[in-house]
Scaffold this motif. Structure first.
Motif, PDB file in Angstrom:
ATOM      1  N   GLY A  93       0.779  -1.223   0.000  1.00 50.85           N
ATOM      2  CA  GLY A  93       0.000   0.000   0.000  1.00 50.85           C
ATOM      3  C   GLY A  93       0.811   1.273   0.000  1.00 50.85           C
ATOM      4  N   SER A  94       2.132   1.196   0.142  1.00 43.96           N
ATOM      5  CA  SER A  94       2.979   2.379   0.174  1.00 43.96           C
ATOM      6  C   SER A  94       3.827   2.463  -1.074  1.00 43.96           C
ATOM      7  CB  SER A  94       3.886   2.343   1.409  1.00 43.96           C
ATOM      8  OG  SER A  94       4.829   3.389   1.366  1.00 43.96           O
ATOM      9  N   GLU A  95       4.173   3.709  -1.450  1.00 46.63           N
ATOM     10  CA  GLU A  95       5.057   3.902  -2.593  1.00 46.63           C
ATOM     11  C   GLU A  95       6.503   3.568  -2.230  1.00 46.63           C
ATOM     12  OE1 GLU A  95       4.591   7.849  -3.987  1.00 46.63           O
ATOM     13  OE2 GLU A  95       2.506   7.600  -4.611  1.00 46.63           O
ATOM     14  N   VAL A  96       6.784   3.517  -0.926  1.00 42.06           N
ATOM     15  CA  VAL A  96       8.139   3.195  -0.467  1.00 42.06           C
ATOM     16  C   VAL A  96       8.329   1.688  -0.469  1.00 42.06           C
ATOM     17  CG1 VAL A  96       9.778   3.412   1.442  1.00 42.06           C
ATOM     18  CG2 VAL A  96       8.180   5.269   0.940  1.00 42.06           C
ATOM     19  N   GLU A  97       9.424   1.232  -1.010  1.00 39.17           N
ATOM     20  CA  GLU A  97       9.711  -0.187  -1.091  1.00 39.17           C
ATOM     21  C   GLU A  97       9.867  -0.776   0.310  1.00 39.17           C
ATOM     22  OE1 GLU A  97      10.344  -3.805  -3.107  1.00 39.17           O
ATOM     23  OE2 GLU A  97       9.720  -1.842  -3.877  1.00 39.17           O
ATOM     24  N   PRO A  98       9.129  -1.838   0.639  1.00 37.26           N
ATOM     25  CA  PRO A  98       9.290  -2.471   1.951  1.00 37.26           C
ATOM     26  C   PRO A  98      10.708  -2.996   2.125  1.00 37.26           C
ATOM     27  CG  PRO A  98       7.301  -3.246   0.846  1.00 37.26           C
ATOM     28  CD  PRO A  98       8.096  -2.488  -0.170  1.00 37.26           C
ATOM     29  N   THR A  99      11.282  -2.765   3.298  1.00 36.83           N
ATOM     30  CA  THR A  99      12.652  -3.187   3.553  1.00 36.83           C
ATOM     31  C   THR A  99      12.890  -3.300   5.044  1.00 36.83           C
ATOM     32  OG1 THR A  99      14.985  -2.567   3.316  1.00 36.83           O
ATOM     33  CG2 THR A  99      13.403  -0.771   3.432  1.00 36.83           C
ATOM     34  N   ALA A 100      13.819  -4.164   5.408  1.00 36.36           N
ATOM     35  CA  ALA A 100      14.215  -4.288   6.809  1.00 36.36           C
ATOM     36  C   ALA A 100      15.219  -3.198   7.187  1.00 36.36           C
ATOM     37  CB  ALA A 100      14.827  -5.662   7.073  1.00 36.36           C
ATOM     38  N   GLN A 101      15.691  -2.437   6.204  1.00 37.31           N
ATOM     39  CA  GLN A 101      16.626  -1.351   6.450  1.00 37.31           C
ATOM     40  C   GLN A 101      15.873  -0.021   6.510  1.00 37.31           C
ATOM     41  OE1 GLN A 101      19.695  -2.380   7.127  1.00 37.31           O
ATOM     42  NE2 GLN A 101      18.943  -4.432   6.659  1.00 37.31           N
ATOM     43  N   LEU A 102      16.584   1.041   6.879  1.00 38.79           N
ATOM     44  CA  LEU A 102      15.972   2.357   6.838  1.00 38.79           C
ATOM     45  C   LEU A 102      15.731   2.755   5.380  1.00 38.79           C
ATOM     46  CD1 LEU A 102      17.998   4.403   9.478  1.00 38.79           C
ATOM     47  CD2 LEU A 102      15.601   3.743   9.608  1.00 38.79           C
ATOM     48  N   PRO A 103      14.550   3.303   5.061  1.00 32.24           N
ATOM     49  CA  PRO A 103      14.320   3.759   3.682  1.00 32.24           C
ATOM     50  C   PRO A 103      15.188   4.972   3.384  1.00 32.24           C
ATOM     51  CG  PRO A 103      12.542   4.499   5.109  1.00 32.24           C
ATOM     52  CD  PRO A 103      13.396   3.568   5.939  1.00 32.24           C
ATOM     53  N   GLU A 104      15.460   5.193   2.105  1.00 32.64           N
ATOM     54  CA  GLU A 104      16.282   6.330   1.719  1.00 32.64           C
ATOM     55  C   GLU A 104      15.598   7.637   2.077  1.00 32.64           C
ATOM     56  OE1 GLU A 104      19.234   8.778   0.404  1.00 32.64           O
ATOM     57  OE2 GLU A 104      19.300   6.623   0.788  1.00 32.64           O
ATOM     58  N   ARG A 105      14.275   7.723   1.801  1.00 25.99           N
ATOM     59  CA  ARG A 105      13.530   8.938   2.093  1.00 25.99           C
ATOM     60  C   ARG A 105      12.384   8.615   3.044  1.00 25.99           C
ATOM     61  NH1 ARG A 105      15.389  12.893  -0.522  1.00 25.99           N
ATOM     62  NH2 ARG A 105      13.708  14.238   0.166  1.00 25.99           N
ATOM     63  N   PRO A 106      11.882   9.648   3.759  1.00 32.25           N
ATOM     64  CA  PRO A 106      10.822   9.404   4.739  1.00 32.25           C
ATOM     65  C   PRO A 106       9.548   8.862   4.118  1.00 32.25           C
ATOM     66  CG  PRO A 106      11.819  11.576   5.050  1.00 32.25           C
ATOM     67  CD  PRO A 106      12.324  11.045   3.746  1.00 32.25           C
ATOM     68  N   VAL A 107       8.880   7.983   4.837  1.00 29.21           N
ATOM     69  CA  VAL A 107       7.588   7.473   4.407  1.00 29.21           C
ATOM     70  C   VAL A 107       6.562   8.577   4.572  1.00 29.21           C
ATOM     71  CG1 VAL A 107       5.802   5.754   4.835  1.00 29.21           C
ATOM     72  CG2 VAL A 107       8.206   5.146   5.109  1.00 29.21           C
ATOM     73  N   GLY A 108       5.771   8.846   3.543  1.00 30.77           N
ATOM     74  CA  GLY A 108       4.748   9.881   3.640  1.00 30.77           C
ATOM     75  C   GLY A 108       5.259  11.274   3.382  1.00 30.77           C
ATOM     76  N   GLY A 109       6.551  11.394   2.997  1.00 35.22           N
ATOM     77  CA  GLY A 109       7.089  12.701   2.640  1.00 35.22           C
ATOM     78  C   GLY A 109       7.512  13.556   3.810  1.00 35.22           C
ATOM     79  N   LEU A 110       7.461  13.038   5.057  1.00 30.56           N
ATOM     80  CA  LEU A 110       7.880  13.830   6.198  1.00 30.56           C
ATOM     81  C   LEU A 110       9.387  13.989   6.189  1.00 30.56           C
ATOM     82  CD1 LEU A 110       5.654  12.240   8.969  1.00 30.56           C
ATOM     83  CD2 LEU A 110       5.327  14.455   7.878  1.00 30.56           C
TER      84      LEU A 110
END
Length: 263
Positions: free
Chosen positions: A186-203
């Protein structure tokens, strides 16, 4: 130590990021009973949560024990999977909450301790405090990391399986006649066990001082590292200035002592 259920995977480390924090509101508030108990001015929730795009915590975390201030009835609260791993209460004062994390039996790992200081009052810059007061919402949380060195084979398989990301999927209805619904992320951010490159939701940058979980990312991590480096440089300058001042005072004291001795 809990009994191992399988041999260990040598020269391997598994790491999981998660959040420990609390949210607080001035009472009365729709999320809490009204009227509140006598003397209670704040409603709060302390929690252990996954990152917004991270794997299911219950793959590795099975129980969380929260130890509240001794004045609370049943001050030790044990929350078991599937959770959520959180405790909701009302009160008036801040205190340290002891948190004990219990892992999946197949991990063969001991429970570990963490602590979170319950924050009820607005904090940060004047702008951040004003925002928290205006929205009647204080959120204080931090990023935590658990490392499992040379995990058992059973635990390794669970921690690297696709099923741990199922909780992030939502039902997408099929388009057109005969098209079946399917589960998609449901998210545009790729699911990962690591920290995402950019904030989820644009924050960006920690949600404006509120510690919003969606802001934890590599971008924010680099911001924090840069701020710490800047603070370190400022501290070095202050120490160097103080050293010069101290040397100057010592020299004056020596000159004064010499002048007194020669009289």
């Amino acid at each position: 130590m809990p009994a191992q259920t399988s041999k260990r995977v040598r020269n391997t480390q598994l790491r999981r990021h998660f959040l420990i924090g609390n949210e607080a509101h001035v009472l009365p508030h729709p999320s809490f009973p009204s009227p509140p108990p006598d003397g209670h001015t704040k409603g709060w929730k302390v929690y252990v949560r996954p990152l917004p795009n991270g794997p299911d915590m219950t793959t590795w975390l099975k129980k969380v024990q929260f130890k509240l201030h001794h004045t609370y009835t049943d001050a030790s609260r044990m929350i078991e999977a599937p959770g959520p791993f959180e405790v909701t209460e009302t009160g008036y004062g801040e205190f340290g909450v002891e948190i004990r994390l219990y892992f999946a039996p197949e991990s063969g790992e001991k429970a570990v301790y963490r602590e979170h200081y319950l924050v009820l009052a607005p904090y940060g810059s004047d702008e951040q405090k004003a925002r928290q007061s205006r929205e009647n919402a204080v959120v204080a949380e931090r990023l935590e990391t658990i490392e499992f060195n040379e995990p058992t084979l059973d635990f390794f398989r669970a921690m690297t399986g696709e099923e741990q990301f199922t909780w992030l999927k939502v039902v997408k209805k099929g388009k057109g006649k005969g098209k079946k619904a399917e589960m998609v992320f449901g998210s545009e951010v790729e699911p990962t066990a690591q920290l995402p490159e950019r904030p989820v939701g644009g924050l960006e940058g920690g949600g404006g001082g509120l510690g919003a979980g969606g802001a934890w990312s590599r971008v924010y991590e680099r911001q924090v590292v840069a701020q710490l480096a800047q603070s370190g440089a400022s501290l070095e300058q202050a120490l160097e200035h103080e050293k010069r001042e101290m040397d100057s005072r010592r020299k004056k004291m020596e000159e004064l002592g010499l002048a007194i001795a020669t009289k």
